[in-house]
Design a protein around this motif. Structure first.
Motif: not given
Lengths: 312, 367
Positions: B186, B188-189, B194-195, B358-362, B364
């Motif tokens: 997170h 970085y996000f 931009r991812r 781009r679509r990735m979700e965090i 954990y």
């Protein structure tokens, strides 16, 4: 440009598990607290607002920006997460400085901004030490510094006061107040209800993924019809007062205060009660003070979510 | 690409480099990269030791000998004549030998071995009953041709297919997967970046680390291989016999392998939680490459890398057909096309990965 945080019919499901459901919010500038028990959807809502997760349904706009454009969003948003982990091997200063370098700032500017944020959270002395060696409170403070360092217009803070000592807590709350006074949005999630009461301009109560109430706490309280309003009246003759108020139909309960110098009444119609009290006062009972006894977050939370969930 | 993106990429690379180079869980990558070096360094040390022993042996000859002098020694020649022609041997071994001469009889006799050195060889003259029974020659040192085939075999079968392959798995799969496990992605996000830029920065950091580790090892392997040769012969090999071109080609193939496999494993790290399955699938795909139709062959990294390897491994007559197919490159393509092919495959994979990131979700808690 819209100055609100808007969530329209937002739902998030983790497979078949509900995160939040059909959330509609329009959050104005100021300090807004997300209140709810564990698993009520506070962190999910915050992660949705910052694009860390995407809604299954619905739309989120943060001051007119979509959450799927981090390159624009995080210029105005700072998020202090509850994730207690950091990139390995960094000192507190490097953590904030590296974050600022991701903005593309020159090293001199990043350095200045990093030190300013670190000073703001009172961590200058420990800034050169590795984050891995920090106490829980220090880690919380350096995360706060990271969230604050770029002077965001929207600050989202997941349990930001956790682990802070009373002095730092008070200073941090002062920082939030000052930012809110400047027109920033401060979204805070907290379990500590008396703190929420003190710092919030409005509350958003969550339970099992649903928003059960939102708005200023007194406004929310007045909407709760099934629980009569409690009012504490300090006066010289509480017994006499009790006998007089009981003649009104809207009075549900009247109870002597434990110190014998006041009366706690429950009424279904506070407006009518206040008119009645004026008449009684004119008849010779000296009323010292009148104060609502249950229009605080604790009571609202208890009425709406359930006493078993209340954490103090 | 604008200036801001470059600055952001540099910022990501700076953050990632330390993690990639000095991660405790990455020690095995260094061991894997340096394994062939141990082999070639061992070979070099052993060859040098043999050479010194030969020089010592030659210096102990009773008279100066040339390799041609041993051509005159033939089986049946008397022991005295051998000594007369070659002088007393510097090393003489003798032992009791037994030979069955009939169903119930065994001949026990003294066997001697005269050990001489001459030129680049050691000679062993076997004496039985006072006459020469046999003469053996053991040539010392290696020639560049033989060593380059050994190097090519190790490079193609171990270094490319296993060491760089698994090394890249360790480096590139951790770029995203490792941070998800550490719960630190997170960082970085939550930055205004931009991812895709985060992904490129991480990929370049991994590429720099992998390339430095593996090309350094390749270079050291070549140094180890050439170390025991005579400097003049080495210079001739390098500058007049394609040695330098071969060395450059191997370094280039190593870098391209990191580029190609890196992109595969970066994508796998975004898509899969467990690295074993994608690694096994990619390893199988790369292994099956010689057996695939021409079009599918082009969708692998090893196909292009094999075409770029400068030394072809000879296939002997007794080699099984399956192994021969693995060794030979039946459908090679020109070097520029091969380089272009690896880069194209890598870019295609990175492009697909950018959609994923781009679509990735965090989340954990699900990791």
């Amino acid at each position: 440009m819209n100055d609100r945080i808007i969530l329209e019919d937002v739902s998030k499901f983790y497979g078949e598990v509900l995160g939040v459901n059909r959330v509609n919010l329009s959050i104005p500038p100021g300090i807004s607290s997300l209140v709810g028990p564990n698993g009520s959807g506070k962190t999910t809502l915050m992660n949705l607002m910052t694009g860390l997760i995407r809604p299954t349904r619905g739309r989120i706009r943060i001051l007119d920006l979509g959450t799927d454009e981090p390159e624009k969003l995080f210029k105005i948003v700072g998020y202090c997460t509850q994730f207690d982990s950091f990139p390995k091997g960094l000192t507190g200063y490097q953590f904030v400085y590296s974050y600022l370098q991701l903005f593309g700032h020159d090293s001199r500017i990043a350095e200045e901004m990093a030190w300013r944020a670190i000073e703001r959270v009172n961590l200058v002395q420990a800034a050169g030490r590795k984050v891995a060696g920090y106490s829980k409170g220090m880690r919380q403070r350096i995360r706060l510094a990271q969230a604050l360092c770029h002077d965001p217009r929207v600050l989202i803070l997941d349990e930001p006061l956790n682990g802070l000592d009373p002095l730092v807590r008070a200073e941090t709350i002062a920082v939030f107040r000052s930012l809110a006074a400047q027109g920033c949005h401060i979204i805070i999630s907290s379990h500590i209800l008396h703190e929420v009461e003190v710092i919030s301009d409005q509350v958003i109560l969550l339970s099992n993924g649903y928003v059960v109430a939102e708005g200023q706490i007194q406004g929310v309280r007045s909407e709760i019809q099934e629980h009569p309003m409690q009012i504490l009246i300090r006066c010289d003759r509480p017994g006499e007062l009790a006998s007089q108020v009981f003649q009104s139909a809207h009075i549900v309960e009247a109870r002597m205060h434990t110190d014998g110098r006041g009366l706690l009444i429950k009424t279904r119609d506070p407006d009518q009660f206040y008119l009645l009290l004026n008449r009684i006062a004119l008849n010779g009972i000296a009323v010292e003070s009148v104060a609502p006894a249950d229009d605080d977050v604790n009571s609202v939370y208890e009425y709406l979510i359930g006493s078993e969930e209340v954490k103090r | 690409m604008n200036r801001l993106w470059w600055k952001q990429i540099r910022a990501v690379i700076r953050l990632e480099m330390k993690k990639t180079f000095f991660a405790k869980r990455g020690i095995w990558i260094y061991l894997l990269a340096l394994a062939p070096l141990v082999l070639f360094a061992g070979h070099a040390i052993e060859t040098a030791r043999h050479r010194q022993a030969l020089v010592r042996l030659i210096s102990q000859n009773e008279k100066p000998l040339a390799e041609q002098d041993f051509a005159a020694i033939t089986p049946g020649m008397a022991q005295e004549e051998v000594v007369e022609r070659l002088g007393n041997p510097p090393v003489r071994n003798s032992w009791k030998a037994r030979r069955r001469t009939g169903p119930d009889s065994i001949d026990v006799f003294m066997r001697e071995q005269y050990h001489y050195g001459a030129g680049q060889s050691e000679f062993f003259v076997e004496i039985e009953h006072g006459k020469v029974a046999a003469i053996h020659r053991r040539q010392e040192g290696c020639d560049f041709g033989q060593d380059s085939i050994i190097f090519a075999s190790v490079f193609q079968f171990f270094y490319l297919r296993l060491a760089i392959f698994f090394g890249c798995l360790g480096i590139f799969m951790n770029l995203f997967r490792g941070e998800l496990l550490d719960k630190s992605l997170h960082f970085y996000f939550l930055a205004p970046i931009r991812r895709e830029i985060v992904m490129i920065g991480k990929y370049l950091a991994g590429l720099i680390a992998a390339t430095i580790i593996f090309t350094t090892s390749t270079a050291l392997q070549m140094v180890a291989l050439g170390w025991h040769f005579d400097p003049n012969a080495l210079s001739t090999y390098l500058y007049q016999n394609h040695g330098l071109a071969h060395a450059t080609a191997y370094l280039g193939v190593t870098a391209l392998a990191c580029l190609g496999y890196g992109s595969f494993f970066l994508a796998a790290g975004l898509l899969f939680r467990n690295p074993i399955w994608p690694a096994a699938a990619i390893l199988l795909w790369e292994g099956l490459n010689p057996f695939l139709p021409s079009l599918l062959k082009k969708l692998s990294v090893i196909y292009y890398l094999k075409s770029l390897c400068p030394v072809e491994i000879p296939v002997g007559p007794g080699v099984p057909p399956v192994f021969a197919l693995l060794v030979s490159n039946a459908d090679p393509i020109a070097a520029p096309l091969a380089v272009f092919g690896v880069i194209t495959v890598a870019l295609a994979i990175l492009l697909a990965s950018s959609y994923q990131v781009r679509r990735m979700e965090i989340n954990y808690t699900t990791e």
